[in-house]
Design an enzyme around this catalytic site. Structure first.
Site, short mmCIF file in Angstrom:
data_model
loop_
_atom_site.label_atom_id
_atom_site.label_comp_id
_atom_site.label_asym_id
_atom_site.label_seq_id
_atom_site.Cartn_x
_atom_site.Cartn_y
_atom_site.Cartn_z
N HIS A 1 1.75 3.70 6.94
CA HIS A 1 1.50 4.40 5.67
C HIS A 1 0.02 4.70 5.44
CE1 HIS A 1 5.61 3.82 4.14
NE2 HIS A 1 5.53 2.55 4.44
O1 RIB Z 1 4.69 2.02 -0.06
C1 RIB Z 1 3.74 1.86 0.97
C2 RIB Z 1 2.54 1.16 0.46
O2 RIB Z 1 2.90 -0.16 0.06
C3 RIB Z 1 1.44 0.97 1.52
O3 RIB Z 1 0.19 1.00 0.89
C4 RIB Z 1 1.71 -0.39 2.08
O4 RIB Z 1 0.53 -1.05 2.54
C5 RIB Z 1 2.22 -1.11 0.87
O5 RIB Z 1 1.10 -1.58 0.16
#
Ligand code: RIB
Ligand code: CA
Length: 314
Positions: free
Chosen positions: A244
């Site tokens: 992500h």
């Molecule tokens: O939904 C994804 C996010 O949530 C990313 O930032 C991951 O690190 C978690 O924090």
């Protein structure tokens, strides 16, 4: 010579956060990382701070300061994600207790002081976590919003649905009021939602380059990211988990990997059913003024190759 872009990473390290800020630190020609600020999110702030220090120490990075921030969201009780990243937020590979401590400044204060000390429009805030620190910094210094160059954040979703509830992405769900504060701040925002990050999965094939690097960073992050896969495989049936947060770094380095458009984004702060949902007016039907560039697509292969090439420089 292209200007080195000054950035601050606000983060709640699980491994994808750490890959984001380490690959940025490794991109010394393009980026100058002024600081890492930590916040409660994936795990409590004591652990996110420890994980940030562990990741920096593993990579031999001593010059980037770390400041700990909010231990709770602005209004609501903290929701964490140990079910995804394990009790420590860094399960999957044991890293030694960090020698270095975080700085004594509270992260929102550090953000204000670091940004206001630079020329207007020269610092970008890279947000990888619930936006509590950023909202507090905006409240502490009313001039911060106009002084920032941009906010590039991973969070929200467009048409992809949620990953912590049916409607909401984790970072916005944990602190919806903070997210709403940021989106009404007037700061230029680039938002990278789940629609985008779900297009870049860490398959065994893609992780191989880390496993075969034979370096402390490569080996550690192979195991840390591999640990995350089991959650995403079980939930989505995918052969890999999304990386992500490093999309934020990739956007700074090669924005041409991404595509999106400027639209209005609102954050649901009232409904129990859809709390934290990002309401993205993709077809501009509301008549509300656009307040963010929402990136819905990415060249997944190009993204992962870029980030791992940078990460393995450390
Ligand atoms: O939904 C994804 C996010 O949530 C990313 O930032 C991951 O690190 C978690 O924090
Ligand atoms: Ca994160």
């Amino acid at each position: 010579m292209q200007r080195r872009r000054k950035v601050i990473f606000d983060t709640d390290p699980s491994p994808d956060d750490a890959v984001a800020f380490l690959s940025a630190i490794a991109s010394r020609e393009e980026l100058e990382v002024l600081a890492i600020t930590t916040v409660a999110g994936n795990v409590p702030v004591e652990l996110t701070t420890c994980n940030a220090l562990k990741a920096l120490e593993l990579a031999g990075v001593t010059e980037v300061p770390v400041y700990a921030g909010a231990s709770e969201p602005l209004v609501r009780r903290l929701v964490t994600a140990e079910h995804v990243h394990g009790r420590t937020g860094f399960d999957g590979y044991d890293l030694p207790t960090p020698k270095r401590q975080a700085g004594t400044k509270f992260a929102p204060d550090a953000i204000v002081e670091l940004v206001m000390a630079q020329p207007a429009g020269s610092v970008t805030l890279c947000c990888l976590a619930p936006l509590t620190n950023v909202a507090l910094a905006l409240a502490r210094e009313p001039k911060l919003a106009e002084h920032l160059e941009e906010i590039v954040l991973m969070g929200g979703s467009c048409f992809e649905g949620g990953n912590i509830t049916a409607a909401a992405e984790f970072n916005f769900f944990v602190d919806p009021e903070a997210a709403a504060r940021v989106f009404r701040s007037g700061v230029p925002i680039t938002m990278i939602p789940l629609d985008c990050t779900h297009q870049a999965l860490l398959t065994e094939e893609r992780l191989r380059v880390l496993r075969e690097a034979g370096t402390p960073v490569g080996t550690a992050f192979y195991h840390l990211l591999e640990f995350n896969k089991r959650f995403d495989r079980g939930k989505y049936g995918w052969e890999g988990g999304p990386l992500h947060d490093a999309t934020v770094t990739a956007f700074l380095l090669q924005p041409e990997l991404f595509a999106g458009r400027r639209v209005h984004v609102g954050i649901e702060c009232a409904s129990t059913l859809t709390l934290g949902a990002s309401v993205v007016d993709w077809w501009s039907v509301s008549g509300q003024q656009a307040n963010a560039t929402v990136l819905r697509s990415v060249d997944g292969e190009g993204y992962i190759q870029l980030i791992f090439e940078r990460l393995l420089r450390l």
